[in-house]
Design a protein around this motif. Structure first.
Motif, short mmCIF file in Angstrom:
data_model
loop_
_atom_site.label_atom_id
_atom_site.label_comp_id
_atom_site.label_asym_id
_atom_site.label_seq_id
_atom_site.Cartn_x
_atom_site.Cartn_y
_atom_site.Cartn_z
N UNK A 163 0.86 -1.18 0.00
CA UNK A 163 0.00 0.00 0.00
C UNK A 163 0.89 1.22 0.00
N UNK A 164 0.66 2.11 -0.95
CA UNK A 164 1.38 3.39 -0.99
C UNK A 164 0.37 4.50 -0.73
N UNK A 165 0.85 5.56 -0.14
CA UNK A 165 0.02 6.72 0.12
C UNK A 165 0.43 7.86 -0.80
N UNK A 166 -0.57 8.41 -1.44
CA UNK A 166 -0.36 9.54 -2.35
C UNK A 166 -0.94 10.77 -1.67
N UNK A 167 -0.18 11.86 -1.66
CA UNK A 167 -0.62 13.10 -1.02
C UNK A 167 -0.73 14.19 -2.08
N UNK A 168 -1.87 14.85 -2.11
CA UNK A 168 -2.11 15.97 -3.00
C UNK A 168 -1.97 17.25 -2.19
N UNK A 169 -1.12 18.15 -2.65
CA UNK A 169 -0.96 19.43 -1.96
C UNK A 169 -1.09 20.56 -2.97
#
Length: 170
Positions: A163-169
């Protein structure tokens, strides 16, 4: 009694009722404060989607590759206010080792290294943010994401996941 009634009626006729002056029109203001922002389409569980590398033979030393299938079809679907500059960042996943993403075998030992590729697909997407530009009239982008794993042969059978976490900023 009749005399009083007659006097009141006569007085009422002699002095017509004053016209009521009521305002019949008014205005009010309507406003909305639109701020810069972004949102993502997910599958309802808070995830952006799934990359399924398929079923492979544990003795294989082939390279397998697959793209992200998401709620919007293919890729990460992102909506932002036009004119916003945003960035997508991704971590190394739950099972990284030595700076490399790994698919870990459920219930046992064994791992398969893999890489993620985004946008143009030619450069591995590691910890560097992927810049996104929402120009005038552009409010939605779909970012293709692919995973590629090279099997080394003699891999124990089992389900391998990460599982990878993608962060939108922005």
């Amino acid at each position: 009694m009749r005399l009083i009634y007659l006097i009141v009626c006569c007085l009422g006729a002699a002095y017509p009722a004053a016209e009521a002056h009521a305002e019949t029109a008014k205005s009010f203001r309507i406003s909305a404060d639109v701020v810069a922002g972004c949102s993502v389409l997910s599958d309802g569980s808070g995830r952006w989607g799934l990359i399924d590398l398929g079923t492979v033979d544990g003795a294989s030393s082939a390279t397998v590759e697959a793209g992200l299938v998401s709620a919007s079809g293919a890729g990460l679907a992102i909506e932002c206010t036009p004119g916003v500059t945003a960035a997508l960042s991704v971590d190394l996943g739950d099972h990284s080792s030595g700076g490399m993403r790994m698919l870990a075998r459920s219930g046992g030992s064994g791992a398969i290294p893999y890489q993620l590729y985004a946008a143009d697909g030619s450069t591995p997407w590691n910890l560097q943010p992927l810049p996104l530009q929402f120009g005038a009239g552009v409010s939605r982008l779909s970012i293709p994401v692919r995973a590629r794993a090279t099997l080394t042969g003699a891999i124990p059978a089992g389900l391998y996941t990460d599982t990878v976490r993608v962060t939108l900023s922005w």
